[in-house]
Design a protein around this motif. Structure first.
Motif, PDB file in Angstrom:
ATOM      1  N   VAL A  22      -9.017  13.490   6.554  1.00 17.11           N
ATOM      2  CA  VAL A  22      -9.599  12.221   6.989  1.00 17.11           C
ATOM      3  C   VAL A  22      -8.830  11.600   8.154  1.00 17.11           C
ATOM      4  O   VAL A  22      -9.328  10.681   8.812  1.00 17.11           O
ATOM      5  N   ALA A  23      -7.629  12.080   8.404  1.00 18.53           N
ATOM      6  CA  ALA A  23      -6.854  11.634   9.570  1.00 18.53           C
ATOM      7  C   ALA A  23      -5.949  12.779   9.983  1.00 18.53           C
ATOM      8  O   ALA A  23      -5.519  13.588   9.144  1.00 18.53           O
ATOM      9  N   ASN A  24      -5.638  12.851  11.273  1.00 21.38           N
ATOM     10  CA  ASN A  24      -4.874  13.999  11.762  1.00 21.38           C
ATOM     11  C   ASN A  24      -4.192  13.695  13.084  1.00 21.38           C
ATOM     12  O   ASN A  24      -4.683  12.912  13.902  1.00 21.38           O
ATOM     13  N   ALA A  25      -3.054  14.362  13.296  1.00 22.25           N
ATOM     14  CA  ALA A  25      -2.402  14.454  14.602  1.00 22.25           C
ATOM     15  C   ALA A  25      -1.844  15.865  14.703  1.00 22.25           C
ATOM     16  O   ALA A  25      -1.047  16.276  13.857  1.00 22.25           O
ATOM     17  N   SER A  26      -2.281  16.619  15.693  1.00 22.23           N
ATOM     18  CA  SER A  26      -1.831  17.995  15.873  1.00 22.23           C
ATOM     19  C   SER A  26      -0.795  18.075  16.987  1.00 22.23           C
ATOM     20  O   SER A  26      -0.817  17.281  17.937  1.00 22.23           O
ATOM     21  N   PHE A  75      -0.960  17.792  11.357  1.00 16.13           N
ATOM     22  CA  PHE A  75      -0.391  16.909  10.337  1.00 16.13           C
ATOM     23  C   PHE A  75      -1.505  15.974   9.878  1.00 16.13           C
ATOM     24  O   PHE A  75      -1.967  15.120  10.642  1.00 16.13           O
ATOM     25  N   ALA A  76      -1.932  16.164   8.629  1.00 15.74           N
ATOM     26  CA  ALA A  76      -3.178  15.542   8.177  1.00 15.74           C
ATOM     27  C   ALA A  76      -2.991  14.758   6.883  1.00 15.74           C
ATOM     28  O   ALA A  76      -2.093  15.032   6.086  1.00 15.74           O
ATOM     29  N   VAL A  77      -3.871  13.786   6.695  1.00 16.21           N
ATOM     30  CA  VAL A  77      -4.033  13.096   5.416  1.00 16.21           C
ATOM     31  C   VAL A  77      -5.324  13.613   4.794  1.00 16.21           C
ATOM     32  O   VAL A  77      -6.375  13.668   5.459  1.00 16.21           O
ATOM     33  N   LEU A  78      -5.250  13.999   3.517  1.00 16.27           N
ATOM     34  CA  LEU A  78      -6.417  14.492   2.797  1.00 16.27           C
ATOM     35  C   LEU A  78      -6.931  13.440   1.819  1.00 16.27           C
ATOM     36  O   LEU A  78      -6.154  12.664   1.255  1.00 16.27           O
ATOM     37  N   HIS A 111     -12.625   6.009   7.027  1.00 14.73           N
ATOM     38  CA  HIS A 111     -11.263   5.681   6.615  1.00 14.73           C
ATOM     39  C   HIS A 111     -10.488   4.908   7.680  1.00 14.73           C
ATOM     40  O   HIS A 111      -9.270   4.772   7.587  1.00 14.73           O
ATOM     41  N   ARG A 112     -11.187   4.386   8.659  1.00 17.29           N
ATOM     42  CA  ARG A 112     -10.500   3.630   9.700  1.00 17.29           C
ATOM     43  C   ARG A 112     -10.104   2.245   9.191  1.00 17.29           C
ATOM     44  O   ARG A 112     -10.668   1.728   8.233  1.00 17.29           O
ATOM     45  N   GLY A 113      -9.098   1.658   9.854  1.00 14.58           N
ATOM     46  CA  GLY A 113      -8.629   0.343   9.461  1.00 14.58           C
ATOM     47  C   GLY A 113      -7.591   0.367   8.364  1.00 14.58           C
ATOM     48  O   GLY A 113      -7.188  -0.696   7.869  1.00 14.58           O
ATOM     49  N   GLN A 114      -7.132   1.563   7.971  1.00 13.17           N
ATOM     50  CA  GLN A 114      -6.133   1.681   6.903  1.00 13.17           C
ATOM     51  C   GLN A 114      -4.765   2.137   7.426  1.00 13.17           C
ATOM     52  O   GLN A 114      -3.850   2.383   6.639  1.00 13.17           O
ATOM     53  N   GLY A 115      -4.624   2.252   8.734  1.00 10.94           N
ATOM     54  CA  GLY A 115      -3.348   2.647   9.311  1.00 10.94           C
ATOM     55  C   GLY A 115      -3.048   4.130   9.220  1.00 10.94           C
ATOM     56  O   GLY A 115      -1.905   4.552   9.434  1.00 10.94           O
ATOM     57  N   LEU A 116      -4.073   4.950   8.957  1.00 10.18           N
ATOM     58  CA  LEU A 116      -3.822   6.377   8.769  1.00 10.18           C
ATOM     59  C   LEU A 116      -3.457   7.086  10.077  1.00 10.18           C
ATOM     60  O   LEU A 116      -2.662   8.027  10.070  1.00 10.18           O
ATOM     61  N   SER A 117      -4.038   6.643  11.188  1.00  7.63           N
ATOM     62  CA  SER A 117      -3.680   7.257  12.463  1.00  7.63           C
ATOM     63  C   SER A 117      -2.202   7.032  12.769  1.00  7.63           C
ATOM     64  O   SER A 117      -1.517   7.910  13.303  1.00  7.63           O
ATOM     65  N   ARG A 118      -1.699   5.856  12.439  1.00  9.58           N
ATOM     66  CA  ARG A 118      -0.275   5.568  12.645  1.00  9.58           C
ATOM     67  C   ARG A 118       0.581   6.490  11.780  1.00  9.58           C
ATOM     68  O   ARG A 118       1.616   7.008  12.232  1.00  9.58           O
ATOM     69  N   VAL A 119       0.152   6.739  10.559  1.00  8.08           N
ATOM     70  CA  VAL A 119       0.926   7.573   9.638  1.00  8.08           C
ATOM     71  C   VAL A 119       1.012   9.015  10.138  1.00  8.08           C
ATOM     72  O   VAL A 119       2.090   9.629  10.147  1.00  8.08           O
ATOM     73  N   MET A 172       0.842  -1.195   0.000  1.00  5.03           N
ATOM     74  CA  MET A 172       0.000   0.000   0.000  1.00  5.03           C
ATOM     75  C   MET A 172       0.877   1.245   0.000  1.00  5.03           C
ATOM     76  O   MET A 172       1.861   1.331   0.723  1.00  5.03           O
ATOM     77  N   THR A 173       0.542   2.226  -0.827  1.00  5.33           N
ATOM     78  CA  THR A 173       1.297   3.455  -0.898  1.00  5.33           C
ATOM     79  C   THR A 173       1.094   4.280   0.369  1.00  5.33           C
ATOM     80  O   THR A 173      -0.031   4.418   0.849  1.00  5.33           O
ATOM     81  N   THR A 174       2.195   4.815   0.890  1.00 12.93           N
ATOM     82  CA  THR A 174       2.088   5.647   2.086  1.00 12.93           C
ATOM     83  C   THR A 174       1.386   6.947   1.742  1.00 12.93           C
ATOM     84  O   THR A 174       1.785   7.635   0.803  1.00 12.93           O
ATOM     85  N   PRO A 175       0.344   7.309   2.458  1.00 11.94           N
ATOM     86  CA  PRO A 175      -0.384   8.545   2.148  1.00 11.94           C
ATOM     87  C   PRO A 175       0.499   9.772   2.331  1.00 11.94           C
ATOM     88  O   PRO A 175       1.423   9.792   3.134  1.00 11.94           O
ATOM     89  N   THR A 176       0.203  10.798   1.571  1.00 12.72           N
ATOM     90  CA  THR A 176       0.923  12.055   1.680  1.00 12.72           C
ATOM     91  C   THR A 176       0.416  12.840   2.885  1.00 12.72           C
ATOM     92  O   THR A 176      -0.787  12.941   3.114  1.00 12.72           O
ATOM     93  N   ILE A 177       1.353  13.374   3.663  1.00 13.13           N
ATOM     94  CA  ILE A 177       1.009  14.176   4.833  1.00 13.13           C
ATOM     95  C   ILE A 177       1.018  15.652   4.447  1.00 13.13           C
ATOM     96  O   ILE A 177       1.951  16.134   3.799  1.00 13.13           O
ATOM     97  N   VAL A 178       0.011  16.363   4.860  1.00 13.81           N
ATOM     98  CA  VAL A 178      -0.072  17.802   4.658  1.00 13.81           C
ATOM     99  C   VAL A 178       0.030  18.482   6.019  1.00 13.81           C
ATOM    100  O   VAL A 178      -0.698  18.114   6.949  1.00 13.81           O
ATOM    101  N   GLU A 179       0.934  19.443   6.139  1.00 12.04           N
ATOM    102  CA  GLU A 179       1.041  20.210   7.375  1.00 12.04           C
ATOM    103  C   GLU A 179       0.167  21.459   7.273  1.00 12.04           C
ATOM    104  O   GLU A 179       0.266  22.227   6.309  1.00 12.04           O
ATOM    105  N   ILE A 180      -0.679  21.661   8.268  1.00 15.80           N
ATOM    106  CA  ILE A 180      -1.585  22.811   8.295  1.00 15.80           C
ATOM    107  C   ILE A 180      -1.113  23.763   9.383  1.00 15.80           C
ATOM    108  O   ILE A 180      -1.088  23.407  10.569  1.00 15.80           O
ATOM    109  N   GLY A 181      -0.721  24.962   8.971  1.00 18.94           N
ATOM    110  CA  GLY A 181      -0.237  25.959   9.912  1.00 18.94           C
ATOM    111  C   GLY A 181      -1.196  27.125  10.041  1.00 18.94           C
ATOM    112  O   GLY A 181      -2.301  27.125   9.489  1.00 18.94           O
TER     113      GLY A 181
END
Length: 288
Positions: free
Chosen positions: A58-62, A49-52, A89-97, A1-10
Motif C-alpha cells: 500500500v506504500a513503497n519507496a524503491s 521498501f514497502a508497507v503491506l 491509504h493516503r493521509g496516514q504518513g506511510l510515504s514518510r515511513v 499511532m503504531t509505526t507500520p512494519t516495513i518489508v524489504e522486497i528483493g
C-alpha cells in the motif's frame, strides 16, 4: 499511532514482487513492472521498501544501486523510484515511513531522485535539494541513408545481455553527471514501450534514438570506445532533420552543442551529492 512494519522486497522475493507489481499502476497510472520482471531484470541492485496491508503493498519507496559518474569520478550511490501510497491509504504518513526506511538503507551514500512538479515540496523534508538540469541540442542538417542502422529488440535475452556488457564495460555517455551499468533501467523503459528504438551502429556501439518533427532525439549512447557520431547520423533517421537534441550532457559526442533551456520534464533532487558546476543533464535512460 503504531509505526507500520516495513518489508524489504528483493530480487528473490517472487511472491512479494507480484504484489509490488500490483501496487505500481495504482499510483502511477501508465507504469508497469510486470514485463520487466518477467524478463528477469529485477536483480540485487533494486530493492523496494514497502508497507503491506492484508498482503498487498500500500506504500513503497524503491532504491536502485548505481555507479554514478560525477566529474569523471565513479561513485556508488542510489536512485529512488516508485515512491508513493495507494489512494485508499493516503493521509496516514506511510510515504514518510517508507522514505525513511529507504534512506536508512542508503546510509551516507549519494542519493538522487526525479519527481514531478506536484510533489516538489515533499522531498526537501528528507534532506534533498533541487538541482537544475538543462536541455542540449544543435542545428544539424542530414538526410537518411539507404541502409539504416538495424533496430535491436530488448525483448530478446541476448540483446539485453549485450546491453549489460556494453554498459558495464564501456564508456559512460557523459563524465559530467551520469551513470554506468544502468542497462536494467534502460530495459525498463523498453519493457514499458517508453523508449525510442535501440539501433546498432556497430557491434560495440548502440544508440537509443528516433526522429520527431525533423529533430533527431538521441537519448543514450552505449559504446566501448569514443567515436565520431556525425557520419552515423544519416543511419539513425528516416526523414530529413535540421536539429539534434540530446538526452544527456553531450560533451564527449558533440562539444559544440548549445544549452536550449531548462529540463522540466522531471525535477532532480539530490542528497549527499553535489553535481559538478556548469550545465548538465543526467541521462534520461538512467532515470528511475
Amino acid at each position: 499511532m503504531t509505526t507500520p512494519t516495513i518489508v524489504e522486497i528483493g530480487h528473490r522475493d517472487h511472491a512479494l514482487q507480484a504484489t509490488f507489481c500490483d501496487y505500481v499502476p495504482q499510483v502511477f497510472r501508465t507504469v508497469d513492472f510486470r514485463r520487466w520482471r518477467e524478463w528477469g531484470e529485477w536483480n540485487d541492485d533494486y530493492r523496494a521498501f514497502a508497507v503491506l496491508d492484508e498482503g498487498r503493498v500500500v506504500a513503497n519507496a524503491s532504491v536502485t544501486r548505481m555507479r554514478l559518474c560525477v566529474g569523471d569520478r565513479e561513485l556508488t550511490g542510489y536512485q529512488f523510484g516508485a515512491v508513493g501510497c495507494v489512494p485508499s491509504h493516503r493521509g496516514q504518513g506511510l510515504s514518510r515511513v517508507v522514505m525513511q526506511a529507504a534512506l536508512d538503507a542508503c546510509g551516507a551514500a549519494p542519493v538522487l531522485l526525479f519527481a514531478n512538479e506536484n510533489v516538489t515540496g515533499f522531498y526537501p523534508r528528507f534532506g534533498f535539494i533541487p538541482w537544475k538540469q538543462e536541455l542540449f541540442g544543435a542545428a544539424f542538417h542530414a538526410t537518411p541513408e539507404s541502409e539504416p542502422a538495424p533496430v535491436l529488440e530488448l525483448a530478446e535475452p541476448s540483446i539485453r545481455a549485450g546491453l549489460v556488457s556494453l554498459l558495464d564495460e564501456g564508456l559512460a555517455v557523459t563524465g559530467r553527471f551520469g551513470a554506468r551499468g544502468h542497462a536494467r533501467i534502460a530495459s525498463w523503459y523498453a519493457a514499458n514501450a517508453f523508449s525510442r528504438p535501440l539501433r546498432q551502429l556497430s557491434a560495440e556501439a548502440w544508440v537509443f534514438a528516433g526522429v520527431e518533427n525533423g529533430t533527431l532525439y538521441i537519448d543514450d549512447i552505449f559504446a566501448r570506445e569514443p567515436f565520431d557520431l556525425r557520419p552515423h547520423i544519416p543511419r539513425l533517421i528516416d526523414q530529413p532533420i535540421t536539429a539534434i537534441h540530446f538526452g544527456f550532457t553531450p560533451e564527449r559526442w558533440w562539444p559544440q552543442a548549445s544549452v536550449l533551456g531548462e529540463d522540466t520534464e522531471a525535477w532532480l533532487f539530490v542528497r549527499n551529492l553535489v553535481p559538478p558546476p556548469g550545465p548538465h543533464r543526467f541521462p534520461v535512460m538512467a532515470r528511475t
